[in-house]
Every structure is written in C-alpha cells, then in structure tokens.
Design a protein around this motif. Structure first.
Motif, mmCIF file in Angstrom:
data_model
loop_
_atom_site.group_PDB
_atom_site.id
_atom_site.type_symbol
_atom_site.label_atom_id
_atom_site.label_comp_id
_atom_site.label_asym_id
_atom_site.label_seq_id
_atom_site.Cartn_x
_atom_site.Cartn_y
_atom_site.Cartn_z
ATOM 1 N N VAL A 169 -46.583 43.093 58.902
ATOM 2 C CA VAL A 169 -45.915 43.922 59.903
ATOM 3 C C VAL A 169 -45.569 43.050 61.100
ATOM 4 C CG1 VAL A 169 -46.116 45.915 61.436
ATOM 5 C CG2 VAL A 169 -47.188 45.963 59.170
ATOM 6 N N LYS A 170 -44.290 42.904 61.356
ATOM 7 C CA LYS A 170 -43.821 42.053 62.460
ATOM 8 C C LYS A 170 -42.975 42.883 63.408
ATOM 9 C CE LYS A 170 -43.810 37.746 59.774
ATOM 10 N NZ LYS A 170 -44.519 38.308 58.603
ATOM 11 N N GLY A 171 -43.197 42.686 64.690
ATOM 12 C CA GLY A 171 -42.434 43.416 65.690
ATOM 13 C C GLY A 171 -40.971 43.007 65.695
ATOM 14 N N ALA A 172 -40.105 43.912 66.112
ATOM 15 C CA ALA A 172 -38.671 43.633 66.171
ATOM 16 C C ALA A 172 -38.334 42.427 67.050
ATOM 17 C CB ALA A 172 -37.931 44.874 66.668
ATOM 18 N N PRO A 173 -38.984 42.253 68.211
ATOM 19 C CA PRO A 173 -38.679 41.079 69.031
ATOM 20 C C PRO A 173 -38.935 39.768 68.298
ATOM 21 C CG PRO A 173 -39.861 42.702 70.325
ATOM 22 C CD PRO A 173 -39.934 43.164 68.904
ATOM 23 N N LEU A 174 -39.992 39.739 67.484
ATOM 24 C CA LEU A 174 -40.279 38.530 66.714
ATOM 25 C C LEU A 174 -39.135 38.222 65.753
ATOM 26 C CD1 LEU A 174 -43.620 37.555 65.003
ATOM 27 C CD2 LEU A 174 -41.479 37.452 63.731
ATOM 28 N N LEU A 175 -38.627 39.241 65.070
ATOM 29 C CA LEU A 175 -37.537 39.042 64.118
ATOM 30 C C LEU A 175 -36.280 38.529 64.808
ATOM 31 C CD1 LEU A 175 -37.964 42.320 62.002
ATOM 32 C CD2 LEU A 175 -38.888 40.036 61.529
ATOM 33 N N VAL A 176 -36.005 39.080 65.983
ATOM 34 C CA VAL A 176 -34.817 38.652 66.733
ATOM 35 C C VAL A 176 -34.980 37.226 67.244
ATOM 36 C CG1 VAL A 176 -33.441 39.073 68.808
ATOM 37 C CG2 VAL A 176 -34.161 40.996 67.370
ATOM 38 N N ALA A 198 -33.741 30.736 77.720
ATOM 39 C CA ALA A 198 -34.411 31.782 78.483
ATOM 40 C C ALA A 198 -35.295 32.623 77.569
ATOM 41 C CB ALA A 198 -33.391 32.676 79.185
ATOM 42 N N VAL A 199 -36.317 33.230 78.175
ATOM 43 C CA VAL A 199 -37.205 34.145 77.455
ATOM 44 C C VAL A 199 -37.389 35.391 78.313
ATOM 45 C CG1 VAL A 199 -39.459 34.478 76.386
ATOM 46 C CG2 VAL A 199 -38.453 32.189 76.464
ATOM 47 N N ILE A 200 -37.074 36.547 77.742
ATOM 48 C CA ILE A 200 -37.278 37.814 78.420
ATOM 49 C C ILE A 200 -38.436 38.541 77.723
ATOM 50 C CG2 ILE A 200 -35.488 38.928 77.008
ATOM 51 C CD1 ILE A 200 -36.246 39.859 80.663
ATOM 52 N N VAL A 201 -39.409 39.007 78.506
ATOM 53 C CA VAL A 201 -40.619 39.618 77.939
ATOM 54 C C VAL A 201 -40.965 40.891 78.711
ATOM 55 C CG1 VAL A 201 -43.014 39.253 77.260
ATOM 56 C CG2 VAL A 201 -41.487 37.282 77.507
ATOM 57 N N ASN A 202 -41.327 41.932 77.979
ATOM 58 C CA ASN A 202 -41.833 43.136 78.637
ATOM 59 C C ASN A 202 -43.249 43.430 78.169
ATOM 60 O OD1 ASN A 202 -40.419 44.446 76.023
ATOM 61 N ND2 ASN A 202 -42.016 45.831 76.768
ATOM 62 N N SER A 203 -44.022 44.082 78.990
ATOM 63 C CA SER A 203 -45.353 44.541 78.605
ATOM 64 C C SER A 203 -45.393 46.060 78.730
ATOM 65 C CB SER A 203 -46.429 43.898 79.485
ATOM 66 O OG SER A 203 -46.239 44.231 80.849
ATOM 67 N N GLY A 239 -35.941 49.283 66.760
ATOM 68 C CA GLY A 239 -36.559 48.134 67.403
ATOM 69 C C GLY A 239 -35.682 46.904 67.498
ATOM 70 N N VAL A 240 -35.051 46.529 66.394
ATOM 71 C CA VAL A 240 -34.202 45.332 66.394
ATOM 72 C C VAL A 240 -33.006 45.534 67.329
ATOM 73 C CG1 VAL A 240 -32.660 43.906 64.999
ATOM 74 C CG2 VAL A 240 -34.905 44.557 64.108
ATOM 75 N N GLU A 241 -32.439 46.712 67.293
ATOM 76 C CA GLU A 241 -31.299 47.010 68.161
ATOM 77 C C GLU A 241 -31.665 46.860 69.628
ATOM 78 O OE1 GLU A 241 -28.513 50.878 69.368
ATOM 79 O OE2 GLU A 241 -29.697 50.905 67.512
ATOM 80 N N VAL A 242 -32.839 47.372 70.000
ATOM 81 C CA VAL A 242 -33.299 47.281 71.394
ATOM 82 C C VAL A 242 -33.590 45.830 71.776
ATOM 83 C CG1 VAL A 242 -35.174 47.884 72.976
ATOM 84 C CG2 VAL A 242 -34.205 49.618 71.458
ATOM 85 N N ALA A 243 -34.246 45.092 70.872
ATOM 86 C CA ALA A 243 -34.565 43.688 71.152
ATOM 87 C C ALA A 243 -33.292 42.858 71.311
ATOM 88 C CB ALA A 243 -35.432 43.117 70.035
ATOM 89 N N GLU A 244 -32.315 43.097 70.443
ATOM 90 C CA GLU A 244 -31.035 42.389 70.549
ATOM 91 C C GLU A 244 -30.348 42.734 71.865
ATOM 92 O OE1 GLU A 244 -29.806 40.038 68.944
ATOM 93 O OE2 GLU A 244 -30.150 40.186 66.780
ATOM 94 N N ARG A 245 -30.423 44.004 72.241
ATOM 95 C CA ARG A 245 -29.799 44.442 73.483
ATOM 96 C C ARG A 245 -30.446 43.760 74.683
ATOM 97 N NH1 ARG A 245 -25.510 45.218 76.144
ATOM 98 N NH2 ARG A 245 -25.562 46.867 77.716
ATOM 99 N N MET A 246 -31.760 43.580 74.645
ATOM 100 C CA MET A 246 -32.453 42.888 75.729
ATOM 101 C C MET A 246 -31.929 41.465 75.893
ATOM 102 S SD MET A 246 -36.428 44.157 75.329
ATOM 103 C CE MET A 246 -37.037 42.982 76.555
ATOM 104 N N THR A 247 -31.693 40.773 74.788
ATOM 105 C CA THR A 247 -31.172 39.408 74.882
ATOM 106 C C THR A 247 -29.723 39.404 75.368
ATOM 107 O OG1 THR A 247 -30.380 39.285 72.578
ATOM 108 C CG2 THR A 247 -32.671 38.694 72.983
ATOM 109 N N CYS A 287 -34.587 34.183 73.986
ATOM 110 C CA CYS A 287 -35.655 34.701 73.129
ATOM 111 C C CYS A 287 -36.204 35.972 73.770
ATOM 112 C CB CYS A 287 -36.773 33.674 72.985
ATOM 113 S SG CYS A 287 -36.267 32.156 72.160
ATOM 114 N N VAL A 288 -36.805 36.839 72.950
ATOM 115 C CA VAL A 288 -37.315 38.108 73.459
ATOM 116 C C VAL A 288 -38.710 38.360 72.895
ATOM 117 C CG1 VAL A 288 -36.185 39.383 71.592
ATOM 118 C CG2 VAL A 288 -36.855 40.586 73.681
#
Length: 208
Positions: free
Chosen positions: A85-92, A104-109, A119-127, A142-143
């Motif tokens: 099980v891998k999080g969407a940000p990892l895949l992106v 650059a690296v964008i990270v949220n907690s 998940g992937v859609e949101v992670a891609e959107r963040m980048t 990276c995200v």
C-alpha cells in the motif's frame, strides 16, 4: 581500496568457499570524515524553505504545509516504502523523479492522502500549482503527505496558503525549522540534521 576475505557460514550453499570483495577505502572512514552540526535543510547553500499553517490541521498553532526550493535543478533520488500500500504522493514523486532531477518539494501534514480514490489527482495538482507559482515544471516538483490515512485531502487550504508560503521562503535556519515543524505529526521533536565534510579542500554541507 581494502579487501575483505569472506567465508560462507557452515550449513549454507557453498560452505567452505571464500570470496574476496574490494570496498572503497573511504567507505570505512566515512564516519571520521563527517562532522555533525546543528542545522537543517537551509544549511547547504542554494536552498530556501518555509512552513506555515494553512488549515489542514484544526490546531492553528501547528504548521501543516512545508516547501523546500533549490535555486537550481538538483540531482535527486528517493527511497520508497516496500509496503504494497503506497500513498498517492509517493506514486507521483516516483514518476517525477524518473529523470533524476528535482527543484522543489511540497509537503503537507495532517492528512497522508493515502487510500483515497482521488489521491493521485490531488497529489499531481499540488505539484502543478506549486510549479506554476515558482515558475517551474510540475515534473520538477516532488510531493509528500503525512498524517491521517483514508481521509480525502481537501486541496483548498493548500491553494489558499501557497502564496503566503512562497512569499515567506528564506535561507536562514529559522525558516528551515519552520519547514521541519510543517511535517510533524506524532513526532516528539523536529527531524532535522546537518553534516559538514571536506572534499578537495572545500567545506561542504548536507542538510535534512
């Protein structure tokens, strides 16, 4: 180089066989070369960072959005979990690092963006929104996300907070600490370190 003469332990295939391996000499003295120093991601030259509270976490005293930016494209690599099980940000991020470059690296907690249908859609959107405001390519961003698993990540607070996050980017140790605070979840202290070493007579730094 130095040589290590290895003998297979009894009971294993090839018992009694010896193998000579050659290891770079510097590998056994690497700890002698490194000097641990107080510092963080802003210790090496050419990096800016910041961390703010954008609204993902309910506690307004907790920073929940971090950004680290390099002045120039970097040679980049990552180590990923072996979990199925891998999080969407990892895949992106893994996809974006195929060329071995990042800037650059964008990270949220507060929300891990893991096990979510979008998940992937949101992670891609963040980048994408980060890249657009920094003048970079999305694939050079990276995200990462850390926090609650299985809860959809609302990107609205990130979109609203990004201008302030970018405007506050700085190279000093204080802003490096802000970045460290922005990735805390259940941690009891900030995760940051810096090391100093010499190569070719020049002092170099690595920060995290």
């Amino acid at each position: 180089y130095f040589q290590a003469d290895l003998k297979q332990p009894p009971g294993l295939p090839g018992t009694g066989c010896r193998q000579v391996i050659r290891i770079p000499f510097f590998a056994r003295r690497i700890t002698d070369m490194l000097k641990i120093s107080s510092g963080n991601v802003c210790t090496p030259l050419g990096f800016r960072a910041n961390g703010i509270h954008c609204g993902i976490r309910k506690n307004q005293s907790k920073r929940d959005l971090t950004l680290i930016v390099s002045d120039v494209p970097c040679t980049a690599a990552a180590v990923y979990t072996q979990n199925r099980v891998k999080g969407a940000p990892l895949l992106v991020t893994r996809d974006h690092l195929k060329d071995g470059r990042a800037q650059a690296v964008i990270v949220n907690s507060g929300n891990a963006n893991t096990c979510n249908a979008d998940g992937v859609e949101v992670a891609e959107r963040m980048t994408e929104i980060t890249a657009a405001q920094l003048g970079l390519k999305p694939e050079d961003v990276c995200v990462s996300s850390t926090g609650v698993i299985g809860k959809p990540l609302d990107i609205t607070p990130i979109v609203n907070g990004l201008p302030s996050l970018i405007a506050g980017l700085a190279r000093d140790q204080e802003h490096g600490e802000y970045a460290s605070q922005g990735i805390l979840t259940t941690d009891t202290r900030m995760k940051q370190i810096a090391v100093e070493f010499t190569v070719g007579g020049k002092t170099c730094h690595i920060g995290a």
